[in-house]
Structures are given as C-alpha cells and as structure tokens.
Scaffold this active site. Structure first.
Site, PDB file in Angstrom:
ATOM      1  N   HIS A   1       5.473  -2.389   6.557  1.00  0.00           N
ATOM      2  CA  HIS A   1       4.201  -2.872   7.105  1.00  0.00           C
ATOM      3  C   HIS A   1       4.066  -4.391   7.052  1.00  0.00           C
ATOM      4  O   HIS A   1       3.151  -4.952   7.663  1.00  0.00           O
ATOM      5  CB  HIS A   1       3.024  -2.228   6.363  1.00  0.00           C
ATOM      6  CG  HIS A   1       2.848  -2.746   4.978  1.00  0.00           C
ATOM      7  ND1 HIS A   1       3.666  -2.379   3.937  1.00  0.00           N
ATOM      8  CD2 HIS A   1       1.949  -3.617   4.468  1.00  0.00           C
ATOM      9  CE1 HIS A   1       3.279  -3.010   2.837  1.00  0.00           C
ATOM     10  NE2 HIS A   1       2.240  -3.772   3.132  1.00  0.00           N
TER      11      HIS A   1
ATOM     12  N   HIS B   1       1.737  -9.456   8.339  1.00  0.00           N
ATOM     13  CA  HIS B   1       1.242  -8.167   7.842  1.00  0.00           C
ATOM     14  C   HIS B   1       0.762  -7.376   9.055  1.00  0.00           C
ATOM     15  O   HIS B   1      -0.201  -7.756   9.693  1.00  0.00           O
ATOM     16  CB  HIS B   1       0.101  -8.398   6.848  1.00  0.00           C
ATOM     17  CG  HIS B   1      -0.240  -7.210   6.026  1.00  0.00           C
ATOM     18  ND1 HIS B   1      -0.910  -6.111   6.546  1.00  0.00           N
ATOM     19  CD2 HIS B   1       0.012  -6.934   4.731  1.00  0.00           C
ATOM     20  CE1 HIS B   1      -1.059  -5.220   5.577  1.00  0.00           C
ATOM     21  NE2 HIS B   1      -0.504  -5.696   4.476  1.00  0.00           N
TER      22      HIS B   1
END
Length: 154
Positions: free
Chosen positions: A58, A73
C-alpha cells in the site's frame, strides 16, 4: 537548485491538511500533498532507490541521490487489503527513474471495498529540504509521471 516531485498517480490534487487521517493532515509522517487517485498505475515520483516497500504494497518510498525520501501512500485504508488488488512491479533495493510504473491497482476491487483513494505524496525527512511548495492549485487535475506536484530545494 530546485527539484520536483512528479505526480505518482493521475487525479485531483488535495491539500494535505484536508486529508481525513491525522497521521497525514497533521504532517506526522512528512510534508507534501495528496492526490485523489483516478488511474490504475502508480509511478515513481522521483529518480532514486526504492528504500521502503510495505509487504501489503500500500506504500513505498524512494530515496533520491541527495538523500531525500519520498513516500507514496496509495489510498488511506488500503493496508486492510493486505496486498489484495495491488500488484508490485518493482521491489525494495531497485533503482528507478521518475515515471517508472511501481504498482498496478485493481481499481474496481478498491472501489468495491470502499477504499478511500486519497493518496498522500510526502517527503518523509523534510528537515533535509527547504522551500517545499506545491506546484499547482488545490483541485487541479494532474497526470501521473507528467505533472510536477511539489518543488523543493536541498
């Protein structure tokens, strides 16, 4: 010398302060901006070495030659997917150039799981830089690998 950080994803620029997660909005992990992701590819925002790659895929960080670490992110709660719907195209330790595809996303799956697609782009060690400024206006559409979203000096 001014350096730039390219948009790692295509989408709409969001002010970091308005990201609905205090870790990002209060700059606890770094300073920068966020992009409401609209495309399935996540690209390297700078030239450098991938120095951090979460197992859950992620988020990743690239460290430039001058030591500036840029974190991407993907979405806010993608960690709960444990890597599902995210394909890594590179790994930690590899050297990449800005615009290189790093991740490929299964956008229909992320949307089905109601993942918030706001994606922070941060300089983690922002004490190393000065004059960190967004390049465009809030709400502007940016193209991954083409438009600069941040400028800074070392």
């Amino acid at each position: 010398m001014t350096n730039q950080i390219l948009a790692p994803v295509s989408g709409k620029v969001v002010e970091l302060a308005s990201v609905p997660d205090p870790v990002f909005s209060e700059k606890l992990t770094g300073d920068g901006c966020a992009i409401l992701l609209e495309g399935a590819d996540v690209l390297a925002p700078v030239d450098g070495e991938i120095t951090l790659f979460f197992e859950t895929k992620h988020a990743f960080a690239i460290t430039t030659e001058s030591g500036v670490q840029v974190l991407v992110h993907v979405g806010l709660d993608t960690v709960i997917l444990d890597g599902e719907g995210i394909t890594a195209l590179h790994q930690s330790g590899e050297h990449v150039t800005a615009g290189t595809p790093i991740l490929h996303l299964d956008l229909p799956l992320l949307k089905k799981r109601h993942i918030n697609l706001i994606s922070p782009v941060l300089i983690v060690n922002y004490e190393k830089v000065r004059d960190l400024t967004p390049t465009g206006s809030i709400g502007a559409e940016v193209a991954a690998g083409k438009d600069a979203v941040l400028r800074y000096a070392v």
